[in-house]
Design an enzyme around this catalytic site. Structure first.
Site, PDB file in Angstrom:
ATOM      1  N   ASP A  97       0.848  -1.195   0.000  1.00  0.00           N
ATOM      2  CA  ASP A  97       0.000   0.000   0.000  1.00  0.00           C
ATOM      3  C   ASP A  97       0.881   1.241   0.000  1.00  0.00           C
ATOM      4  O   ASP A  97       2.016   1.235   0.473  1.00  0.00           O
ATOM      5  CB  ASP A  97      -0.959   0.000   1.191  1.00  0.00           C
ATOM      6  CG  ASP A  97      -0.253   0.017   2.538  1.00  0.00           C
ATOM      7  OD1 ASP A  97       0.730  -0.717   2.705  1.00  0.00           O
ATOM      8  OD2 ASP A  97      -0.703   0.769   3.432  1.00  0.00           O
ATOM      9  N   GLU A 113       0.090  -0.865   5.904  1.00  0.00           N
ATOM     10  CA  GLU A 113       1.161  -0.234   6.684  1.00  0.00           C
ATOM     11  C   GLU A 113       0.997   1.277   6.729  1.00  0.00           C
ATOM     12  O   GLU A 113       1.284   1.912   7.742  1.00  0.00           O
ATOM     13  CB  GLU A 113       2.527  -0.609   6.102  1.00  0.00           C
ATOM     14  CG  GLU A 113       3.695  -0.403   7.048  1.00  0.00           C
ATOM     15  CD  GLU A 113       4.267   1.013   7.036  1.00  0.00           C
ATOM     16  OE1 GLU A 113       5.068   1.341   7.933  1.00  0.00           O
ATOM     17  OE2 GLU A 113       3.919   1.804   6.126  1.00  0.00           O
TER      18      GLU A 113
END
Length: 379
Positions: free
Chosen positions: A70, A134
């Site tokens: 991400d 994250e």
């Protein structure tokens, strides 16, 4: 044929995986890893995409890699000189969101792991835990993967997180720990009244200012053997009062604390509550406290694992990396409860910036370092 980490990283960048969107990134990796003989399982939780992959027998001695696909939003797209999800390679530079943080780290360790198991099947297992959370809240990413591993009897003996840790050139820094991070949301409650008659009111701002002054008067510490001094920063003070002749009833402040291994979050909360009690006794202002703990401080002490990674980095780069605990938080703060964990990756100068990019040579060098680490670990 070897796996090209630059091509894999570029393909990952072309997946628009802005937190919490998967964007096709984990599907891409699952295909690459499955083809190389890895058992891949999606461990999605609460809409957050995660991938667990293992080559080798369950329960065997295992080397783990952790990373995330991400990325943060691109910001003002018009300011980008190239498509942030184009994955363009021009004149030795890879461009795009995630080029440093950290699709290239994932691309490098996936490429290294795939080539390693094909060329030199190890006596043990390689485990990859890759999250899509994250850059988000962090509740359902690496935590979900670790919960899955605990339930399924999976375990990493050691783990390397591929975050960008290098400062000026690849190899100059690795992380052996991180400071803890927590935030105080403080509310001060007094009695509203006319500013000309303070004896009929109780000013919460005065009590709050006193409390913040006590919190900042003395440093929390002067540092420890492997950590810099802890820091405490007041980031905002508010009361929402539009009138200049009214003492408000309430006021609030936010305080961010980055703490080393001299403290736990619980001990710092206890200290703050003691200060609040002292100010309440002196002023009559009542305090409420809400806390958010992003992670505790942790350290992987210098030893065999640290030496193995350090020596591999030095062998490939000619640089002895600094053993650091600086910077913010990473998912290593979750992995440290599972197994010894370190962080090493490329230079992160452009992470989260417009026109994020990285030199192709760094990606190739990073794959070589990760491959050397695997060979040394299973030697």
């Amino acid at each position: 044929m070897t796996t090209d980490p630059v091509d894999l990283s570029a393909r990952l960048i072309r997946c628009p995986s802005v937190t919490p969107e998967e964007g096709g990134a984990l599907q891409l990796l699952s295909g690459v890893l499955s083809e190389a003989g890895f058992d891949c399982v999606r461990v999605d939780r609460n809409g957050v995409p995660n991938l667990f992959a293992r080559w080798g027998a369950r329960g065997a001695r295992s080397f783990g890699f952790n990373g995330h696909t991400d990325v943060v939003p691109v910001g003002a797209r018009a300011e980008w000189t190239r498509d942030p999800f184009g994955g363009a390679v021009e004149e030795g530079i890879l461009w795009g969101r995630g080029a440093t943080d950290m699709k290239t780290g994932v691309g490098a360790f996936v490429a290294a792991a795939v080539d390693f198991v094909r060329e030199t099947p190890p006596d043990g297992a390689i485990i990859l835990t890759i999250t899509g959370d994250e850059e988000g809240p962090g509740r359902d990413g690496t935590r979900a993967l670790l919960d899955y591993m605990a339930t399924e009897g999976e375990a990493m003996s050691v783990c390397l997180v591929g975050e960008p840790t290098s400062q000026q050139q690849i190899g100059d820094m690795m992380k052996i720990g991180r400071r803890g991070s927590m935030t105080f949301f403080i509310e001060a409650r007094g009695v509203q009244g006319h500013a000309a008659y303070p004896q009929r009111a109780r000013n919460p701002l005065h009590g709050l200012i006193d409390l913040l002054a006590r919190m900042t008067a003395t440093p929390l510490d002067t540092g420890t053997a492997h950590f810099e001094a802890s820091t405490l920063q007041v980031t905002t003070i508010d009361c929402g009062n539009p009138a200049n002749n009214v003492i408000p009833a309430r006021a609030s402040a936010t305080v961010n604390i980055r703490f080393n291994d001299a403290h736990s979050s619980g001990a710092i909360i206890h200290w703050a509550k003691e200060l609040m009690a002292e100010v309440t006794q002196a002023s009559g202002v009542i305090f409420g406290l809400r806390t958010e703990v992003s992670g505790e401080s942790f350290l992987t002490p210098p030893g065999e694992f640290v030496a193995l990674v350090r020596d591999a980095v030095q062998a490939e780069t000619g640089i002895a990396p600094e053993l650091s605990t600086s910077g913010g938080t990473s998912d290593a703060r979750f992995v440290k409860d599972h197994c010894p964990v370190l962080e090493f990756g490329l230079v992160g100068k452009t992470m989260h910036k417009v026109d994020e990019h990285v030199e192709v040579e760094q990606i190739l060098r990073l794959k070589a370092i990760y491959g050397r680490i695997l060979r040394a670990y299973f030697a």
